[in-house]
Design a protein around this motif. Structure first.
Motif, mmCIF file in Angstrom:
data_model
loop_
_atom_site.group_PDB
_atom_site.id
_atom_site.type_symbol
_atom_site.label_atom_id
_atom_site.label_comp_id
_atom_site.label_asym_id
_atom_site.label_seq_id
_atom_site.Cartn_x
_atom_site.Cartn_y
_atom_site.Cartn_z
ATOM 1 N N LEU A 13 -13.142 -8.245 1.585
ATOM 2 C CA LEU A 13 -13.630 -7.140 2.407
ATOM 3 C C LEU A 13 -14.005 -5.955 1.532
ATOM 4 C CD1 LEU A 13 -10.898 -7.200 5.208
ATOM 5 C CD2 LEU A 13 -13.130 -8.305 5.230
ATOM 6 N N PHE A 14 -15.065 -5.279 1.924
ATOM 7 C CA PHE A 14 -15.467 -4.041 1.275
ATOM 8 C C PHE A 14 -14.937 -2.907 2.144
ATOM 9 C CE2 PHE A 14 -18.354 -0.418 1.075
ATOM 10 C CZ PHE A 14 -18.345 -0.161 -0.285
ATOM 11 N N VAL A 15 -14.205 -1.978 1.529
ATOM 12 C CA VAL A 15 -13.651 -0.845 2.254
ATOM 13 C C VAL A 15 -14.292 0.412 1.681
ATOM 14 C CG1 VAL A 15 -11.534 0.340 2.927
ATOM 15 C CG2 VAL A 15 -11.474 -2.111 2.445
ATOM 16 N N GLY A 16 -15.090 1.082 2.493
ATOM 17 C CA GLY A 16 -15.818 2.253 2.014
ATOM 18 C C GLY A 16 -15.355 3.535 2.666
ATOM 19 N N ASN A 17 -15.867 4.658 2.163
ATOM 20 C CA ASN A 17 -15.587 6.002 2.656
ATOM 21 C C ASN A 17 -14.113 6.379 2.459
ATOM 22 O OD1 ASN A 17 -16.535 8.451 3.657
ATOM 23 N ND2 ASN A 17 -15.919 7.967 5.735
ATOM 24 N N LEU A 18 -13.544 5.935 1.334
ATOM 25 C CA LEU A 18 -12.148 6.284 1.052
ATOM 26 C C LEU A 18 -12.058 7.674 0.453
ATOM 27 C CD1 LEU A 18 -10.949 2.991 -0.664
ATOM 28 C CD2 LEU A 18 -10.197 3.858 1.539
ATOM 29 N N SER A 19 -10.991 8.364 0.796
ATOM 30 C CA SER A 19 -10.704 9.660 0.192
ATOM 31 C C SER A 19 -10.157 9.400 -1.209
ATOM 32 C CB SER A 19 -9.660 10.366 1.050
ATOM 33 O OG SER A 19 -8.968 11.313 0.284
ATOM 34 N N PHE A 20 -10.414 10.322 -2.135
ATOM 35 C CA PHE A 20 -9.891 10.186 -3.502
ATOM 36 C C PHE A 20 -8.364 10.131 -3.486
ATOM 37 C CE2 PHE A 20 -13.871 12.601 -4.670
ATOM 38 C CZ PHE A 20 -14.520 11.481 -5.170
ATOM 39 N N GLU A 21 -7.755 10.774 -2.470
ATOM 40 C CA GLU A 21 -6.307 10.859 -2.400
ATOM 41 C C GLU A 21 -5.659 9.571 -1.892
ATOM 42 O OE1 GLU A 21 -8.164 13.729 -1.063
ATOM 43 O OE2 GLU A 21 -7.940 14.400 -3.130
ATOM 44 N N THR A 22 -6.448 8.706 -1.260
ATOM 45 C CA THR A 22 -5.880 7.468 -0.722
ATOM 46 C C THR A 22 -5.377 6.591 -1.864
ATOM 47 O OG1 THR A 22 -7.356 7.536 1.180
ATOM 48 C CG2 THR A 22 -6.360 5.416 0.670
ATOM 49 N N THR A 23 -4.134 6.168 -1.747
ATOM 50 C CA THR A 23 -3.541 5.357 -2.813
ATOM 51 C C THR A 23 -3.711 3.870 -2.530
ATOM 52 O OG1 THR A 23 -1.390 5.192 -1.744
ATOM 53 C CG2 THR A 23 -1.749 7.114 -3.180
ATOM 54 N N GLN A 24 -3.531 3.086 -3.571
ATOM 55 C CA GLN A 24 -3.589 1.638 -3.435
ATOM 56 C C GLN A 24 -2.474 1.161 -2.497
ATOM 57 O OE1 GLN A 24 -5.184 0.009 -6.879
ATOM 58 N NE2 GLN A 24 -4.307 -2.013 -6.621
ATOM 59 N N GLU A 25 -1.336 1.864 -2.548
ATOM 60 C CA GLU A 25 -0.197 1.506 -1.691
ATOM 61 C C GLU A 25 -0.550 1.714 -0.215
ATOM 62 O OE1 GLU A 25 0.106 3.460 -4.494
ATOM 63 O OE2 GLU A 25 0.942 1.804 -5.661
ATOM 64 N N GLU A 26 -1.232 2.825 0.078
ATOM 65 C CA GLU A 26 -1.639 3.091 1.471
ATOM 66 C C GLU A 26 -2.604 2.016 1.957
ATOM 67 O OE1 GLU A 26 -1.794 7.798 2.312
ATOM 68 O OE2 GLU A 26 -2.913 7.183 0.530
ATOM 69 N N LEU A 27 -3.535 1.645 1.105
ATOM 70 C CA LEU A 27 -4.483 0.591 1.470
ATOM 71 C C LEU A 27 -3.752 -0.714 1.727
ATOM 72 C CD1 LEU A 27 -7.515 1.010 -0.949
ATOM 73 C CD2 LEU A 27 -7.556 1.045 1.542
ATOM 74 N N SER A 28 -2.844 -1.023 0.825
ATOM 75 C CA SER A 28 -2.032 -2.235 0.960
ATOM 76 C C SER A 28 -1.327 -2.249 2.309
ATOM 77 C CB SER A 28 -0.993 -2.252 -0.147
ATOM 78 O OG SER A 28 -1.020 -3.454 -0.827
ATOM 79 N N ALA A 29 -0.761 -1.109 2.674
ATOM 80 C CA ALA A 29 0.011 -1.007 3.909
ATOM 81 C C ALA A 29 -0.842 -1.267 5.152
ATOM 82 C CB ALA A 29 0.667 0.367 4.001
ATOM 83 N N ILE A 30 -2.094 -0.772 5.183
ATOM 84 C CA ILE A 30 -2.892 -0.988 6.392
ATOM 85 C C ILE A 30 -3.474 -2.404 6.467
ATOM 86 C CG2 ILE A 30 -3.418 1.467 6.769
ATOM 87 C CD1 ILE A 30 -6.322 0.795 5.887
ATOM 88 N N PHE A 31 -3.605 -3.065 5.305
ATOM 89 C CA PHE A 31 -4.139 -4.432 5.326
ATOM 90 C C PHE A 31 -3.047 -5.499 5.369
ATOM 91 C CE2 PHE A 31 -7.972 -2.232 4.066
ATOM 92 C CZ PHE A 31 -8.943 -2.921 4.794
ATOM 93 N N GLU A 32 -1.817 -5.112 5.083
ATOM 94 C CA GLU A 32 -0.703 -6.063 5.047
ATOM 95 C C GLU A 32 -0.558 -6.879 6.338
ATOM 96 O OE1 GLU A 32 1.360 -8.289 3.056
ATOM 97 O OE2 GLU A 32 0.839 -6.473 1.962
ATOM 98 N N PRO A 33 -0.713 -6.257 7.532
ATOM 99 C CA PRO A 33 -0.586 -7.039 8.769
ATOM 100 C C PRO A 33 -1.617 -8.176 8.864
ATOM 101 C CG PRO A 33 -0.552 -4.686 9.248
ATOM 102 C CD PRO A 33 -0.905 -4.829 7.803
ATOM 103 N N TYR A 34 -2.683 -8.082 8.091
ATOM 104 C CA TYR A 34 -3.731 -9.106 8.125
ATOM 105 C C TYR A 34 -3.623 -10.022 6.915
ATOM 106 C CZ TYR A 34 -5.256 -5.625 11.411
ATOM 107 O OH TYR A 34 -5.279 -4.734 12.445
ATOM 108 N N GLY A 35 -2.540 -9.886 6.168
ATOM 109 C CA GLY A 35 -2.343 -10.593 4.908
ATOM 110 C C GLY A 35 -2.002 -12.045 5.089
ATOM 111 N N PRO A 36 -1.615 -12.676 4.008
ATOM 112 C CA PRO A 36 -1.306 -12.039 2.738
ATOM 113 C C PRO A 36 -2.547 -11.546 1.995
ATOM 114 C CG PRO A 36 -1.019 -14.413 2.575
ATOM 115 C CD PRO A 36 -1.336 -14.109 4.003
ATOM 116 N N ILE A 37 -2.359 -10.448 1.251
ATOM 117 C CA ILE A 37 -3.431 -9.889 0.434
ATOM 118 C C ILE A 37 -3.444 -10.655 -0.886
ATOM 119 C CG2 ILE A 37 -4.221 -7.840 -0.819
ATOM 120 C CD1 ILE A 37 -2.825 -6.143 1.385
ATOM 121 N N VAL A 38 -4.598 -11.221 -1.204
ATOM 122 C CA VAL A 38 -4.736 -11.986 -2.442
ATOM 123 C C VAL A 38 -5.035 -11.034 -3.602
ATOM 124 C CG1 VAL A 38 -6.103 -13.766 -3.610
ATOM 125 C CG2 VAL A 38 -5.600 -13.980 -1.167
#
Length: 128
Positions: A13-38
């Motif tokens: 998936l391509f995830v666009g329009n991210l804020s510079f402040e958004t962390t990899q951990e935050e991204l991980s957290a919102i995609f985790e329910p659709y995981g596992p994240i490869v």
């Protein structure tokens, strides 16, 4: 343990329009329910070293990937609405693409049509 070489079962998936402040951990957290994240890739800008405004998230299950697109496209994170869609698979080709021909208005070779001086030498123009 079975070793999967075939990655076509995953969905990138391509995830666009991210804020510079958004962390990899935050991204991980919102995609985790659709995981596992490869894989989760958040490229940094070469110039500034800051994260760029996009990321790639590869999910193991394409069906969950589709659900993630439907649920998270337009999702508000860090005060911005995310743009989430299936990444176009560019494969592992390097730039320039195969068969790429640089365009040149003069056709094949660039013509040097500068005038010549009395000695037959090309006249060079000084830049202003």
């Amino acid at each position: 343990m079975a070793h999967h070489k075939n990655t076509s079962t995953h969905m990138k998936l391509f995830v666009g329009n991210l804020s510079f402040e958004t962390t990899q951990e935050e991204l991980s957290a919102i995609f985790e329910p659709y995981g596992p994240i490869v894989e989760l890739v958040r490229p940094n800008d070469r110039e500034t070293g800051r994260p760029r405004g996009f990321a790639f998230v590869t999910l193991a299950d394409p069906e969950k990937g589709t659900a993630a697109v439907q649920a998270l496209d337009g999702f508000s994170l860090g005060g911005r609405k995310l743009s989430v869609n299936e990444a176009e698979d560019r494969g592992h080709t390097s730039y320039p693409p195969q068969g790429y021909q640089p365009s040149n208005d003069q056709g094949e070779k660039r013509v040097d049509d500068r005038p010549v001086d009395k000695k037959g030498k090309k006249i060079t123009y000084k830049s202003i």
